[in-house]
Scaffold this motif. Structure first.
Motif, short mmCIF file in Angstrom:
data_model
loop_
_atom_site.label_atom_id
_atom_site.label_comp_id
_atom_site.label_asym_id
_atom_site.label_seq_id
_atom_site.Cartn_x
_atom_site.Cartn_y
_atom_site.Cartn_z
N ARG A 2 12.85 -4.59 -42.22
CA ARG A 2 13.08 -3.38 -43.00
C ARG A 2 13.96 -2.43 -42.20
O ARG A 2 13.65 -2.10 -41.05
CB ARG A 2 11.76 -2.70 -43.34
CG ARG A 2 11.90 -1.45 -44.22
CD ARG A 2 10.58 -0.74 -44.35
NE ARG A 2 10.67 0.42 -45.21
CZ ARG A 2 9.82 1.44 -45.18
NH1 ARG A 2 8.82 1.44 -44.31
NH2 ARG A 2 9.96 2.47 -45.99
N LEU A 4 16.60 1.22 -42.27
CA LEU A 4 17.01 2.44 -42.96
C LEU A 4 18.52 2.53 -42.88
O LEU A 4 19.09 2.58 -41.78
CB LEU A 4 16.37 3.67 -42.32
CG LEU A 4 16.75 5.01 -42.98
CD1 LEU A 4 16.24 5.07 -44.41
CD2 LEU A 4 16.21 6.20 -42.17
N ASP A 29 16.11 0.46 -47.09
CA ASP A 29 15.83 1.79 -47.62
C ASP A 29 17.07 2.65 -47.38
O ASP A 29 17.70 2.53 -46.33
CB ASP A 29 14.62 2.41 -46.93
CG ASP A 29 13.31 1.78 -47.38
OD1 ASP A 29 13.33 0.58 -47.72
OD2 ASP A 29 12.28 2.47 -47.38
N TRP A 30 17.38 3.53 -48.32
CA TRP A 30 18.64 4.28 -48.24
C TRP A 30 18.37 5.78 -48.17
O TRP A 30 17.58 6.32 -48.94
CB TRP A 30 19.50 3.94 -49.44
CG TRP A 30 20.76 4.74 -49.57
CD1 TRP A 30 21.60 5.13 -48.56
CD2 TRP A 30 21.34 5.24 -50.77
NE1 TRP A 30 22.66 5.84 -49.06
CE2 TRP A 30 22.53 5.91 -50.42
CE3 TRP A 30 20.98 5.17 -52.12
CZ2 TRP A 30 23.35 6.54 -51.36
CZ3 TRP A 30 21.80 5.78 -53.06
CH2 TRP A 30 22.95 6.45 -52.68
N ARG A 40 12.42 10.91 -42.69
CA ARG A 40 11.85 9.58 -42.92
C ARG A 40 11.59 8.86 -41.60
O ARG A 40 10.57 8.20 -41.44
CB ARG A 40 12.78 8.76 -43.81
CG ARG A 40 12.93 9.32 -45.22
CD ARG A 40 13.50 8.29 -46.17
NE ARG A 40 12.61 7.14 -46.32
CZ ARG A 40 12.84 6.14 -47.14
NH1 ARG A 40 13.92 6.15 -47.91
NH2 ARG A 40 12.00 5.12 -47.23
N ASP A 177 5.42 -2.68 -48.68
CA ASP A 177 6.59 -1.81 -48.56
C ASP A 177 7.81 -2.57 -48.04
O ASP A 177 8.94 -2.31 -48.45
CB ASP A 177 6.29 -0.63 -47.64
CG ASP A 177 5.30 0.35 -48.24
OD1 ASP A 177 5.10 0.30 -49.47
OD2 ASP A 177 4.72 1.14 -47.49
N PRO A 181 9.30 -3.88 -52.27
CA PRO A 181 9.36 -2.45 -52.57
C PRO A 181 9.66 -2.14 -54.04
O PRO A 181 9.30 -1.07 -54.52
CB PRO A 181 10.48 -1.96 -51.65
CG PRO A 181 11.34 -3.16 -51.43
CD PRO A 181 10.39 -4.32 -51.39
#
Length: 233
Positions: A2, A4, A29-30, A40, A177, A181
């Motif tokens: 995962r 970012l 994740d963006w 975050r 997650d 997601p």
């Protein structure tokens, strides 16, 4: 894995997220703003960060500075059009771990990310191998003693998440997650089902998924017939 992605160009971010998920199984994740990214990173766990420098709110340099100030050692790959020697050297001195200029080939980005995560985990605890169980990141296949391990797509995704953190516990929410997601039909109870199926398929492989009460599931090398912790869901 995962990551970012901190990028303020929506079209590039969407394309990159889809491509990395399709080719490497990476959950992206963006965040399109430096301040949002910083919040975050302060509260969530990622395997790596892909970071643009020219961001609204807080630029990439500021994001790196705040991460390192709070001793956040998550690997950072700077992805930017600012391809000057001064920019590259400056970013690395500030705490970035790698630098890739735009335009770029997604295959190189994927390879650099995997290398960063491997190094960050330490040589003593390889995250793409556990005992006789190996995960080939190029072919996206699991093998045991050279033999292909047959898995459903979702079993594959859960086991991939566990082997990337082998020796460390992951709770059901963390797996959910990282792996599912955007899939509404997968819940915490479904994670228990996939773990139960994986345990059956790993019997005799010299690898086991143990349950550490209060912490989560942990992939370990060992004899499932003599587990060191409970193996109930």
């Amino acid at each position: 894995m995962r990551i970012l992605l901190v990028e303020d160009e929506p079209e590039l971010a969407r394309w990159l997220a889809k491509t990395l998920a399709r080719h490497a199984g990476i959950v992206v994740d963006w965040a399109d703003d430096g301040m949002l990214a910083d919040r975050r990173l302060a509260t969530e766990e990622f395997d790596a960060v892909v970071l643009d420098l020219g961001l609204p709110g807080l630029d990439g340099h500021g994001v790196i500075a705040r991460m390192r100030e709070r001793d956040d050692r998550t690997p950072v790959l700077v992805l930017t059009a600012r391809d000057s020697l001064t920019e590259r050297v400056g970013s690395l001195h500030e705490g970035a771990d790698d630098f890739l200029p735009k335009p770029f080939m997604v295959e190189e980005l994927e390879a650099r990310l995997l290398a960063l995560v491997r190094r960050s985990r330490g040589k003593e605890h390889p995250r793409l191998a556990c005992g006789r169980l190996l995960f080939d990141t190029a072919s996206q296949r699991f093998t045991v003693g050279g033999e292909l391990l047959a898995l459903s797509p979702r079993e594959h995704s859960v086991l991939r998440a566990l082997i990337q953190r082998s020796g460390e516990p992951m709770n059901k929410q963390q797996i959910l997650d990282r792996v599912f997601p955007d899939e509404a039909d997968v819940n915490l109870e479904a994670i228990e089902v996939y773990v139960h199926r994986l345990r059956k398929k790993l019997i005799g492989c010299g690898v086991q998924i143990v349950t550490l009460r209060g912490l989560g599931y942990c992939l370990e090398a060992g004899d499932p017939a003599h587990p060191s912790a409970t193996t109930s869901p």
